[in-house]
Design a protein around this motif. Structure first.
Motif, short mmCIF file in Angstrom:
data_model
loop_
_atom_site.label_atom_id
_atom_site.label_comp_id
_atom_site.label_asym_id
_atom_site.label_seq_id
_atom_site.Cartn_x
_atom_site.Cartn_y
_atom_site.Cartn_z
N ASP A 161 0.83 -1.20 0.00
CA ASP A 161 0.00 0.00 0.00
C ASP A 161 0.87 1.25 0.00
O ASP A 161 0.58 2.22 -0.71
N GLN A 162 1.95 1.23 0.77
CA GLN A 162 2.88 2.36 0.77
C GLN A 162 3.56 2.50 -0.59
O GLN A 162 3.78 3.61 -1.08
N TYR A 163 3.89 1.36 -1.18
CA TYR A 163 4.54 1.39 -2.49
C TYR A 163 3.63 2.07 -3.52
O TYR A 163 4.05 2.99 -4.24
N PHE A 164 2.37 1.63 -3.59
CA PHE A 164 1.46 2.19 -4.59
C PHE A 164 1.05 3.62 -4.26
O PHE A 164 1.09 4.50 -5.12
N LYS A 165 0.64 3.85 -3.01
CA LYS A 165 0.07 5.15 -2.65
C LYS A 165 1.12 6.26 -2.54
O LYS A 165 0.79 7.44 -2.70
N ILE A 166 2.37 5.90 -2.27
CA ILE A 166 3.39 6.94 -2.10
C ILE A 166 4.40 6.92 -3.25
O ILE A 166 4.53 7.90 -3.99
N ILE A 167 5.10 5.79 -3.42
CA ILE A 167 6.16 5.75 -4.43
C ILE A 167 5.59 5.79 -5.85
O ILE A 167 6.02 6.59 -6.69
N LEU A 168 4.62 4.92 -6.14
CA LEU A 168 4.07 4.89 -7.50
C LEU A 168 3.31 6.16 -7.82
O LEU A 168 3.37 6.67 -8.94
N THR A 169 2.59 6.71 -6.84
CA THR A 169 1.88 7.97 -7.07
C THR A 169 2.86 9.08 -7.42
O THR A 169 2.62 9.87 -8.35
N TYR A 170 3.96 9.15 -6.69
CA TYR A 170 4.97 10.18 -6.96
C TYR A 170 5.56 10.01 -8.36
O TYR A 170 5.73 10.98 -9.11
N THR A 171 5.84 8.77 -8.72
CA THR A 171 6.40 8.50 -10.05
C THR A 171 5.40 8.85 -11.14
O THR A 171 5.77 9.39 -12.18
N GLN A 172 4.12 8.55 -10.92
CA GLN A 172 3.10 8.87 -11.91
C GLN A 172 2.95 10.37 -12.08
O GLN A 172 2.74 10.87 -13.18
N ARG A 173 3.08 11.12 -10.99
CA ARG A 173 3.02 12.58 -11.07
C ARG A 173 4.15 13.11 -11.95
O ARG A 173 3.96 13.99 -12.79
N HIS A 174 5.34 12.56 -11.73
CA HIS A 174 6.50 12.96 -12.54
C HIS A 174 6.29 12.59 -14.00
O HIS A 174 6.57 13.39 -14.91
N THR A 175 5.79 11.39 -14.25
CA THR A 175 5.53 10.93 -15.61
C THR A 175 4.57 11.86 -16.34
O THR A 175 4.80 12.26 -17.48
N ASN A 176 3.47 12.21 -15.67
CA ASN A 176 2.47 13.09 -16.30
C ASN A 176 3.06 14.46 -16.63
O ASN A 176 2.80 15.03 -17.69
N ALA A 177 3.86 15.00 -15.71
CA ALA A 177 4.47 16.31 -15.94
C ALA A 177 5.44 16.25 -17.12
O ALA A 177 5.46 17.14 -17.98
N MET A 178 6.26 15.19 -17.17
CA MET A 178 7.22 15.05 -18.27
C MET A 178 6.50 14.86 -19.60
O MET A 178 6.90 15.42 -20.62
N ASN A 179 5.45 14.05 -19.61
CA ASN A 179 4.71 13.83 -20.85
C ASN A 179 4.11 15.14 -21.36
O ASN A 179 4.10 15.40 -22.57
N TRP A 180 3.62 15.97 -20.44
CA TRP A 180 3.06 17.26 -20.84
C TRP A 180 4.14 18.16 -21.44
O TRP A 180 3.93 18.80 -22.47
N LEU A 181 5.30 18.22 -20.79
CA LEU A 181 6.40 19.04 -21.30
C LEU A 181 6.83 18.57 -22.69
O LEU A 181 7.09 19.38 -23.58
N GLU A 182 6.91 17.27 -22.88
CA GLU A 182 7.35 16.74 -24.17
C GLU A 182 6.33 17.01 -25.28
O GLU A 182 6.70 17.20 -26.43
N ARG A 183 5.05 17.03 -24.91
CA ARG A 183 4.01 17.33 -25.91
C ARG A 183 3.92 18.82 -26.22
O ARG A 183 3.70 19.20 -27.37
N ASN A 184 4.08 19.66 -25.20
CA ASN A 184 3.79 21.08 -25.36
C ASN A 184 5.02 21.98 -25.43
O ASN A 184 4.92 23.13 -25.85
N LYS A 185 6.17 21.48 -24.98
CA LYS A 185 7.39 22.28 -24.96
C LYS A 185 8.55 21.50 -25.58
O LYS A 185 9.67 21.52 -25.06
N SER A 186 8.29 20.84 -26.68
CA SER A 186 9.28 19.94 -27.27
C SER A 186 10.55 20.66 -27.72
O SER A 186 11.61 20.04 -27.82
N LYS A 187 10.47 21.97 -27.97
CA LYS A 187 11.63 22.72 -28.43
C LYS A 187 12.30 23.51 -27.30
O LYS A 187 13.22 24.29 -27.55
#
Length: 315
Positions: A161-187
């Motif tokens: 539960d700690q793995y999913f709710k804390i570590i995986l959640t944090y990683t997913q937040r980072h993933t979403n932010a990076m995906n947005w930057l790559e889509r919208n700020k590719s240059k």
């Protein structure tokens, strides 16, 4: 049996291998990034001016802080990440520093994305994480689930539960932010170094207080630069491709892409002023800033822009 767990041994369950498989399939279901040593240098005045007045959105134990001065470091996340890293090595000053710097690096990226217009959808992130957690446990009986939870605690020191709710959640937040930057700020050519430096400058008091509380030494000078030695597979107009695990005879007749694919490791280095005298097939060692890559760079291998020095050596 679902794809995430189809290789699990339902009776005994090799939790270590299964968890690593889960992390590869779920946690890193994106462009995988090489681990780098986050080392603060001086950011450019332009980036500092742009970020100094940014509102950073940082999740802390389920709540959101929207004021840069109110930035809080997730102590629970730090403790869990430190436990994970201790599986492969003993705790040390260097380990505590590296774990903490990795958190600052990710927090700085999420803050930078917010400054560029990214809006974090916590409901979407929580839905993704909950679905992954449900998927992981779907095919286990109650007895099997209890057994792997016990093994998880014994081997990792924290529960699923700690793995999913804390570590995986944090990683997913980072993933979403990076995906947005790559889509919208590719240059966008802003580097991870510039983003991290501005973030640390903005939150220096909070960061210093946390380091003192957790006995994290400041090893900035030790890890300010990194060295890489190998063979120059390409050198043209200030761009050098350095490869490891190959000799010139190994890549004769191959294209650049084929050389990169064949190499054990490779990296591009850009510096029109620093590379006078470098020729293809030379064996050289390059000292560089490991965070001097553009944050939205999708090219592989990584391209570094801050070259400190280089020297040739005899093989």
């Amino acid at each position: 049996m679902n794809k995430v767990k189809k290789s699990l041994d339902a009776a005994a369950g090799d939790v270590f291998n299964d968890k690593e498989e889960l992390k590869q399939r779920v946690l890193y279901d994106r462009r995988k990034r090489k681990r780098r040593n986050p080392l603060p240098l001086v950011a450019s005045a332009i980036v500092l001016a742009a970020i100094a007045f940014i509102t950073f959105n940082v999740l802390q134990n389920g709540s959101t802080s929207t004021n840069g001065s109110a930035y809080k470091i997730d102590e629970t996340l730090y403790d869990l990440m430190l436990k994970s890293e201790r599986l492969d090595q003993e705790e040390s000053d260097e380990l505590r520093y590296r774990v903490f710097q990795s958190i600052l690096e990710i927090d700085s990226v999420m803050g930078y994305a917010a400054s560029q217009g990214y809006k974090e959808d916590l409901e979407e992130i929580n839905t993704i994480v909950n679905e992954q957690q449900q998927t992981f446990f779907d095919d286990f009986t109650e007895e099997q689930a209890k057994k792997i939870e016990v093994t998880q605690m014994e081997k990792f020191g924290y529960n699923y539960d700690q793995y999913f709710k804390i570590i995986l959640t944090y990683t997913q937040r980072h993933t979403n932010a990076m995906n947005w930057l790559e889509r919208n700020k590719s240059k966008d050519k802003t580097t991870q170094r510039q983003i991290l430096d501005a973030f640390q400058k903005e939150h220096q008091q909070v960061i210093t207080a946390f380091m003192e509380k957790k006995s994290i030494p400041d090893l900035t000078e030790k890890f300010r630069t990194q060295k890489l030695d190998g063979v120059v597979a390409s050198a043209d107009q200030g761009q050098v491709l350095l490869v490891l695990g190959l000799e010139p005879k190994d890549y004769e007749g191959l294209s650049t892409d084929e050389i990169i694919e064949a190499a054990y490791e490779s990296a591009w280095f850009d510096s029109s002023e620093s590379f006078d005298g470098i020729q293809p097939d030379m064996h050289i060692e390059i000292t560089f800033d490991p965070l001097s890559y553009a944050i939205t760079q999708q090219e592989r291998p990584t391209r570094f822009h801050d070259i400190i020095k280089w020297n040739e050596y005899e093989k």
